[in-house]
Design a protein around this motif. Structure first.
Motif, mmCIF file in Angstrom:
data_model
loop_
_atom_site.group_PDB
_atom_site.id
_atom_site.type_symbol
_atom_site.label_atom_id
_atom_site.label_comp_id
_atom_site.label_asym_id
_atom_site.label_seq_id
_atom_site.Cartn_x
_atom_site.Cartn_y
_atom_site.Cartn_z
ATOM 1 N N VAL A 71 0.845 -1.200 0.000
ATOM 2 C CA VAL A 71 0.000 0.000 0.000
ATOM 3 C C VAL A 71 0.878 1.247 0.000
ATOM 4 C CG1 VAL A 71 -1.684 1.352 1.315
ATOM 5 C CG2 VAL A 71 -1.971 -1.119 1.103
ATOM 6 N N HIS A 138 -5.077 8.976 3.698
ATOM 7 C CA HIS A 138 -5.432 7.593 3.335
ATOM 8 C C HIS A 138 -4.587 6.584 4.110
ATOM 9 C CE1 HIS A 138 -6.264 3.953 1.189
ATOM 10 N NE2 HIS A 138 -5.038 3.894 0.719
ATOM 11 N N GLU A 141 -5.691 6.176 7.697
ATOM 12 C CA GLU A 141 -6.889 5.324 7.776
ATOM 13 C C GLU A 141 -6.528 3.858 7.547
ATOM 14 O OE1 GLU A 141 -9.669 2.745 5.985
ATOM 15 O OE2 GLU A 141 -8.288 3.861 4.708
ATOM 16 N N GLU A 142 -5.795 3.581 6.499
ATOM 17 C CA GLU A 142 -5.449 2.198 6.145
ATOM 18 C C GLU A 142 -4.594 1.536 7.225
ATOM 19 O OE1 GLU A 142 -5.086 -1.055 3.201
ATOM 20 O OE2 GLU A 142 -6.362 0.714 3.203
ATOM 21 N N ARG A 145 -6.615 0.989 10.518
ATOM 22 C CA ARG A 145 -7.534 -0.152 10.358
ATOM 23 C C ARG A 145 -6.795 -1.473 10.543
ATOM 24 N NH1 ARG A 145 -9.150 -1.667 4.819
ATOM 25 N NH2 ARG A 145 -10.544 -3.393 5.062
ATOM 26 N N HIS A 146 -5.656 -1.598 9.866
ATOM 27 C CA HIS A 146 -4.914 -2.850 9.965
ATOM 28 C C HIS A 146 -4.165 -2.985 11.295
ATOM 29 C CE1 HIS A 146 -6.237 -4.155 6.160
ATOM 30 N NE2 HIS A 146 -5.575 -3.234 5.463
#
Length: 163
Positions: A71, A138, A141-142, A145-146
């Motif tokens: 990512v 982004h 957030e990513e 979350r993980h």
């Protein structure tokens, strides 16, 4: 049959960072905080357990960090990823230390992106490029979350909790 509770290893919870006043310092501070949290969840985990699926979907601790590396590289370098689901699985020869080192290496790419309004490289010509600001938001957030997924998976492995 009752399950035997696992002994818990409690780490001191680290609060969110107190960053500088600029937008860049705040965004970078939170992203770096989340990056360190997720890497710490993977570091020290036994290799076979870090690779084992912790939930029916097949999600595993090592795969989460492997995915986050892709990512970051796709977001900040414009690397093209043809098969996102495959990024959730590290190669069989990759150990925990290898995946953590690659993740930290990918994190350093952002150091060259000082202007929040500057466009990032894109893997797809002809599509508008997002700004560094968008990419930081982004990635917060990513990664957050993980990081939550990693918290749960690490606790299932050895009872370790905390950030």
């Amino acid at each position: 049959m009752t399950a035997t509770p696992r002994p818990r290893t409690r780490r001191r919870d680290t609060p969110p960072p107190r960053t500088g006043d600029s937008e860049a310092e705040v965004l970078r501070g939170f992203l770096d905080y989340l990056r360190a949290s997720v890497a710490a969840k993977v570091e020290g985990a036994p290799g076979p357990a870090a690779r084992a699926a912790g939930v029916p979907s097949g999600t595993n601790l090592l795969g989460l960090l492997h995915h986050l590396t892709f990512v970051e590289r796709a977001t900040f370098l414009g690397d093209r990823v043809a098969d996102w689901p495959s990024t959730f699985h590290a190669a069989p020869e990759d150990g925990v230390a290898d995946v953590v080192a690659r993740y930290r290496e990918a994190n350093a790419v952002l150091d060259g992106c000082a202007d929040l309004g500057a466009p990032l490289p894109r893997a797809q010509p002809g599509k508008p490029s997002p700004s560094v600001r968008w990419a930081l938001t982004h990635l917060i957030e990513e990664t957050g979350r993980h990081a939550g997924h990693a918290d749960i998976l690490r606790e299932l492995i050895d009872g370790s909790t905390g950030r």
